[in-house]
Design a protein around this motif. Structure first.
Motif, PDB file in Angstrom:
ATOM      1  N   PRO A  24     -63.235  54.420  38.858  1.00  0.00           N
ATOM      2  CA  PRO A  24     -63.877  55.688  39.193  1.00  0.00           C
ATOM      3  C   PRO A  24     -64.854  56.162  38.118  1.00  0.00           C
ATOM      4  N   GLU A  25     -64.672  55.719  36.878  1.00  0.00           N
ATOM      5  CA  GLU A  25     -65.579  56.138  35.802  1.00  0.00           C
ATOM      6  C   GLU A  25     -67.016  55.734  36.102  1.00  0.00           C
ATOM      7  N   LEU A  26     -67.185  54.530  36.620  1.00  0.00           N
ATOM      8  CA  LEU A  26     -68.535  54.064  36.971  1.00  0.00           C
ATOM      9  C   LEU A  26     -69.129  54.914  38.099  1.00  0.00           C
ATOM     10  N   LEU A  27     -68.283  55.294  39.032  1.00  0.00           N
ATOM     11  CA  LEU A  27     -68.763  56.139  40.128  1.00  0.00           C
ATOM     12  C   LEU A  27     -69.138  57.523  39.620  1.00  0.00           C
ATOM     13  N   TYR A  28     -68.385  58.037  38.646  1.00  0.00           N
ATOM     14  CA  TYR A  28     -68.720  59.342  38.057  1.00  0.00           C
ATOM     15  C   TYR A  28     -70.062  59.275  37.324  1.00  0.00           C
ATOM     16  N   VAL A  29     -70.315  58.168  36.636  1.00  0.00           N
ATOM     17  CA  VAL A  29     -71.594  58.004  35.935  1.00  0.00           C
ATOM     18  C   VAL A  29     -72.726  57.952  36.960  1.00  0.00           C
ATOM     19  N   LEU A  30     -72.536  57.173  38.020  1.00  0.00           N
ATOM     20  CA  LEU A  30     -73.553  57.088  39.079  1.00  0.00           C
ATOM     21  C   LEU A  30     -73.774  58.463  39.721  1.00  0.00           C
ATOM     22  N   ALA A  31     -72.698  59.196  39.951  1.00  0.00           N
ATOM     23  CA  ALA A  31     -72.810  60.543  40.527  1.00  0.00           C
ATOM     24  C   ALA A  31     -73.616  61.450  39.600  1.00  0.00           C
ATOM     25  N   GLY A  32     -73.345  61.365  38.302  1.00  0.00           N
ATOM     26  CA  GLY A  32     -74.091  62.174  37.329  1.00  0.00           C
ATOM     27  C   GLY A  32     -75.570  61.836  37.323  1.00  0.00           C
ATOM     28  N   VAL A  33     -75.875  60.542  37.388  1.00  0.00           N
ATOM     29  CA  VAL A  33     -77.282  60.117  37.426  1.00  0.00           C
ATOM     30  C   VAL A  33     -77.957  60.649  38.696  1.00  0.00           C
ATOM     31  N   MET A  34     -77.251  60.567  39.819  1.00  0.00           N
ATOM     32  CA  MET A  34     -77.825  61.068  41.071  1.00  0.00           C
ATOM     33  C   MET A  34     -78.091  62.567  40.987  1.00  0.00           C
ATOM     34  N   ILE A  35     -77.190  63.312  40.375  1.00  0.00           N
ATOM     35  CA  ILE A  35     -77.361  64.765  40.252  1.00  0.00           C
ATOM     36  C   ILE A  35     -78.566  65.087  39.367  1.00  0.00           C
ATOM     37  N   VAL A  36     -78.679  64.391  38.229  1.00  0.00           N
ATOM     38  CA  VAL A  36     -79.801  64.651  37.317  1.00  0.00           C
ATOM     39  C   VAL A  36     -81.128  64.275  37.981  1.00  0.00           C
ATOM     40  N   VAL A  37     -81.184  63.110  38.617  1.00  0.00           N
ATOM     41  CA  VAL A  37     -82.415  62.692  39.300  1.00  0.00           C
ATOM     42  C   VAL A  37     -82.732  63.674  40.436  1.00  0.00           C
ATOM     43  N   GLY A  38     -81.709  64.145  41.118  1.00  0.00           N
ATOM     44  CA  GLY A  38     -81.908  65.128  42.175  1.00  0.00           C
ATOM     45  C   GLY A  38     -82.476  66.436  41.655  1.00  0.00           C
ATOM     46  N   LEU A  39     -81.994  66.873  40.490  1.00  0.00           N
ATOM     47  CA  LEU A  39     -82.536  68.100  39.901  1.00  0.00           C
ATOM     48  C   LEU A  39     -84.007  67.929  39.543  1.00  0.00           C
ATOM     49  N   VAL A  40     -84.357  66.756  39.030  1.00  0.00           N
ATOM     50  CA  VAL A  40     -85.768  66.474  38.762  1.00  0.00           C
ATOM     51  C   VAL A  40     -86.539  66.468  40.082  1.00  0.00           C
ATOM     52  N   GLY A  41     -85.917  65.949  41.129  1.00  0.00           N
ATOM     53  CA  GLY A  41     -86.550  65.887  42.437  1.00  0.00           C
ATOM     54  C   GLY A  41     -86.772  67.239  43.099  1.00  0.00           C
ATOM     55  N   THR A  42     -86.104  68.272  42.610  1.00  0.00           N
ATOM     56  CA  THR A  42     -86.371  69.600  43.177  1.00  0.00           C
ATOM     57  C   THR A  42     -87.758  70.080  42.792  1.00  0.00           C
ATOM     58  N   VAL A  43     -88.311  69.501  41.725  1.00  0.00           N
ATOM     59  CA  VAL A  43     -89.648  69.892  41.272  1.00  0.00           C
ATOM     60  C   VAL A  43     -90.688  68.862  41.707  1.00  0.00           C
TER      61      VAL A  43
END
Length: 181
Positions: free
Chosen positions: A24-43
Motif C-alpha cells: 500500500p505504501e507505493l499506492l499512497y505515493v502514487l496517490a500523492g503524486v496524482m493529488i499534486v499533479v491534479g492541484l497543478v492541473g487546476t491552474v
C-alpha cells in the motif's frame, strides 16, 4: 493457480492489499503524486486537475481499505469533483454568452489558453483573451464585439478557474478531516 489468482483479486477488491501481496505504501505515493499533479492541473488547462485530485484521493482510500476514508467521504469528494468540472465549463460558457459572443469565441479562448501554456503565467492570462478576440473578429468582423467577447471569455475562464481551485482545496480539506477522525 486460478484459485490463487481469484483469491488475490478478491482480496485486492476488498482492500486487503497486504494479504494479496501488494504494497500500500507505493499506492499512497502514487496517490500523492496524482493529488499534486491534479492541484497543478487546476491552474493549467491541459491537465484534468480536480478529477486527478479525486483519483488520487480515491486511490489512497482504496489503499487504506476505506478504513479512514469511507463511502460517505468518497461520495462527497465525487460530488465536489463533478461540481468543480461543471462550474468550470459553465463559467467559461456563461462568460462568453453574457458578452454576446459566438461559440467561436469560446473555442478561441480555449485554444488561446492552450497556446498560452507555452508562455507561462502571462500567456495563461492573456491567451484566452487573444484567442477569443481573434476568433470572434474572424466571424463577426466587428472589433468592438470581438473585444467584448474576449473580455467575457477571459472573465468566465478566470471565475471558473477560481471556483475550480477553491473546490480542489475543499476536496483536500474534506480528505484531511476524514483522515483525522
Amino acid at each position: 493457480c486460478w484459485n490463487r489468482t481469484v483469491h488475490a483479486t478478491m482480496l485486492v477488491l476488498d482492500g486487503h492489499l497486504d494479504e494479496a501481496g501488494m504494497q500500500p505504501e507505493l499506492l499512497y505515493v502514487l496517490a500523492g503524486v496524482m493529488i499534486v499533479v491534479g492541484l497543478v492541473g487546476t491552474v493549467l488547462p491541459a491537465l484534468p486537475g480536480v478529477p486527478l485530485v479525486f483519483g488520487g484521493m480515491l486511490l489512497a482510500a482504496w489503499a487504506g481499505g476505506f478504513a479512514q476514508i469511507g463511502g460517505l467521504t468518497v461520495t462527497l469528494l465525487a460530488v465536489l469533483t463533478v461540481l468543480a468540472v461543471g462550474i468550470d465549463l459553465l463559467a467559461s460558457a456563461f462568460g462568453t454568452k453574457v458578452a454576446g459572443a459566438s461559440a467561436w469565441a469560446f473555442g478561441g479562448a480555449s485554444v488561446g489558453a492552450l497556446v498560452g501554456l507555452f508562455f507561462g503565467l502571462p500567456g495563461l492570462l492573456i491567451g484566452p483573451f487573444v484567442g477569443a478576440v481573434a476568433a470572434e473578429a474572424l466571424v463577426s468582423k466587428n472589433l468592438q464585439r470581438a473585444t467584448r467577447a474576449g473580455l467575457g471569455a477571459s472573465l468566465g475562464m478566470l471565475f471558473g478557474a477560481i471556483a475550480k481551485i477553491a473546490l480542489a482545496f475543499t476536496l483536500l480539506g474534506v480528505f484531511a478531516l476524514a483522515l483525522r477522525v
